[in-house]
Design a protein around this motif. Structure first.
Motif, mmCIF file in Angstrom:
data_model
loop_
_atom_site.group_PDB
_atom_site.id
_atom_site.type_symbol
_atom_site.label_atom_id
_atom_site.label_comp_id
_atom_site.label_asym_id
_atom_site.label_seq_id
_atom_site.Cartn_x
_atom_site.Cartn_y
_atom_site.Cartn_z
ATOM 1 N N PHE A 125 0.822 -1.209 0.000
ATOM 2 C CA PHE A 125 0.000 0.000 0.000
ATOM 3 C C PHE A 125 0.859 1.264 0.000
ATOM 4 C CE2 PHE A 125 -3.662 -2.464 2.137
ATOM 5 C CZ PHE A 125 -4.119 -2.872 0.893
ATOM 6 N N GLU A 126 1.991 1.221 0.686
ATOM 7 C CA GLU A 126 2.872 2.387 0.685
ATOM 8 C C GLU A 126 3.421 2.636 -0.723
ATOM 9 O OE1 GLU A 126 4.960 5.732 1.627
ATOM 10 O OE2 GLU A 126 3.291 4.751 2.646
ATOM 11 N N HIS A 127 3.769 1.550 -1.416
ATOM 12 C CA HIS A 127 4.250 1.700 -2.788
ATOM 13 C C HIS A 127 3.137 2.244 -3.690
ATOM 14 C CE1 HIS A 127 6.702 -0.203 -6.337
ATOM 15 N NE2 HIS A 127 6.529 1.101 -6.463
ATOM 16 N N LEU A 128 1.915 1.717 -3.531
ATOM 17 C CA LEU A 128 0.789 2.216 -4.310
ATOM 18 C C LEU A 128 0.543 3.698 -4.027
ATOM 19 C CD1 LEU A 128 -1.733 -0.756 -3.982
ATOM 20 C CD2 LEU A 128 -0.666 0.039 -6.099
ATOM 21 N N ARG A 129 0.652 4.089 -2.773
ATOM 22 C CA ARG A 129 0.444 5.495 -2.411
ATOM 23 C C ARG A 129 1.472 6.390 -3.088
ATOM 24 N NH1 ARG A 129 2.050 9.553 0.808
ATOM 25 N NH2 ARG A 129 3.921 8.406 1.411
ATOM 26 N N GLN A 130 2.729 5.956 -3.077
ATOM 27 C CA GLN A 130 3.787 6.756 -3.676
ATOM 28 C C GLN A 130 3.629 6.843 -5.197
ATOM 29 O OE1 GLN A 130 7.725 5.752 -2.419
ATOM 30 N NE2 GLN A 130 7.197 5.710 -0.250
ATOM 31 N N VAL A 131 3.232 5.747 -5.814
ATOM 32 C CA VAL A 131 3.005 5.754 -7.270
ATOM 33 C C VAL A 131 1.858 6.701 -7.612
ATOM 34 C CG1 VAL A 131 2.122 4.350 -9.179
ATOM 35 C CG2 VAL A 131 3.969 3.474 -7.753
ATOM 36 N N ARG A 132 0.797 6.628 -6.850
ATOM 37 C CA ARG A 132 -0.361 7.493 -7.108
ATOM 38 C C ARG A 132 -0.019 8.967 -6.904
ATOM 39 N NH1 ARG A 132 -5.388 8.923 -4.038
ATOM 40 N NH2 ARG A 132 -6.996 9.276 -5.616
#
Length: 306
Positions: free
Chosen positions: A89-96
């Motif tokens: 989720f942290e990676h998804l947040r950063q990508v978004r």
């Protein structure tokens, strides 16, 4: 002309020299070149400000509606008691947010429900639409059980994809064996997970339960009839128990779509099953993919909110 009359002229000339000096001297005296002065009357390009991120404002809406025929549906959530999905989720947040350009890699393996592509690709397309750089790869085999993927070549193929999240969707074929054995099913899951752990030691594993199915009967000179497969509920419970005992993630689709009382009848009354009463029409698989997407987004929202 007297000296005192020359003083004002000298001061004006000195002021002019000092005005143009930075541009003139930039290429001569500076160790690191000073940017050249912009041409007159040219507007400087505005720099975009970084997106201001707040946890609360980063939540995502994911409203999914069941067909009107569905009754007694369960809570659509991923059981993650020890926050195994936090790195994903942290990676998804950063990508978004545009803070990372690295693609989030998800691999989904399973039986014919996955092999048909519609179910997993619906989830993958929605995640890509929401976050951007998401790679969602599905690998399904018709008639597969957990044991099917324990072959070394399949394990190596999965490991080579370097997933950050691995989704396992089995249970339909295990439960269609009329000699179904809880312990055999449990041990087959354990064998697969141990092999995956050897190659992907830190990757979160998400189990899903089957959507529900019927078994067929045909008496002599009579048409084939169908009855709800009574072993599906046992297979789903075994998957949940294995995931809990081994601190793995689980998404209980069987319970979400109605569980023991309504899972099968919900699908048939909504006219979303194929004539074999095991597989689904495209609209049925799209609903499954959207429900998995919604469960992932709900868990993501919990992460960014806390």
């Amino acid at each position: 002309m007297k000296k005192n009359n020359l003083l004002p002229v000298f001061i004006l000339m000195l002021a002019g020299i000092l005005t143009i000096a930075p541009c003139f001297l930039s290429g001569i005296t500076a160790q690191d070149r000073i940017p050249a002065c912009p041409p007159l009357n040219k507007t400087l390009k505005k720099i975009k400000p970084l997106r201001e991120m707040t946890w609360a404002n980063d939540t995502i809406s994911a409203q999914i509606s069941f067909p009107t025929a569905f009754r007694e549906t369960g809570r659509n959530e991923i059981i993650d008691s020890i926050a195994l999905l936090s790195p994903v989720f942290e990676h998804l947040r950063q990508v978004r947010a545009g803070l990372s350009e690295d693609t989030v890699r998800i691999v989904h393996i399973g039986d014919s429900h996955v092999r048909g592509h519609i179910y997993p690709q619906t989830t993958g397309a929605r995640l890509t639409e929401t976050f951007g750089a998401v790679s969602y790869i599905d690998k399904g085999v018709n008639g597969a059980t957990c044991l099917t993927f324990t072959h070394p070549d399949r394990i190596a193929e999965i490991a080579a994809l370097k997933p950050e999240l691995l989704i396992l969707s089995f249970g339909t074929n295990e439960s269609h064996n009329r000699r179904y054995n809880i312990n055999v099913h449990y041990n087959q899951m354990d064998e697969l997970v141990k092999l995956l752990r050897d190659s992907l030691p830190n990757v979160p594993i998400l189990f899903t339960t089957p959507p529900g199915s019927y078994e067929s009967f045909r008496q002599r000179r009579r048409r084939r009839t169908y009855a709800i497969n009574p072993r599906t509920v046992t297979a789903a419970e075994t998957i949940r128990r294995y995931a809990k005992n081994n601190r793995l993630l689980v998404w209980d689709m069987y319970d979400v779509v109605g569980g023991k009382r309504r899972a099968c009848t919900n699908w048939t009354e909504a006219k979303l099953m194929r004539p074999d009463h095991v597989h689904y029409l495209p609209e049925g698989y799209i609903l499954q993919g959207n429900l998995l997407y919604q469960a992932i987004i709900k868990a993501y929202n919990d992460y960014v909110s806390h």
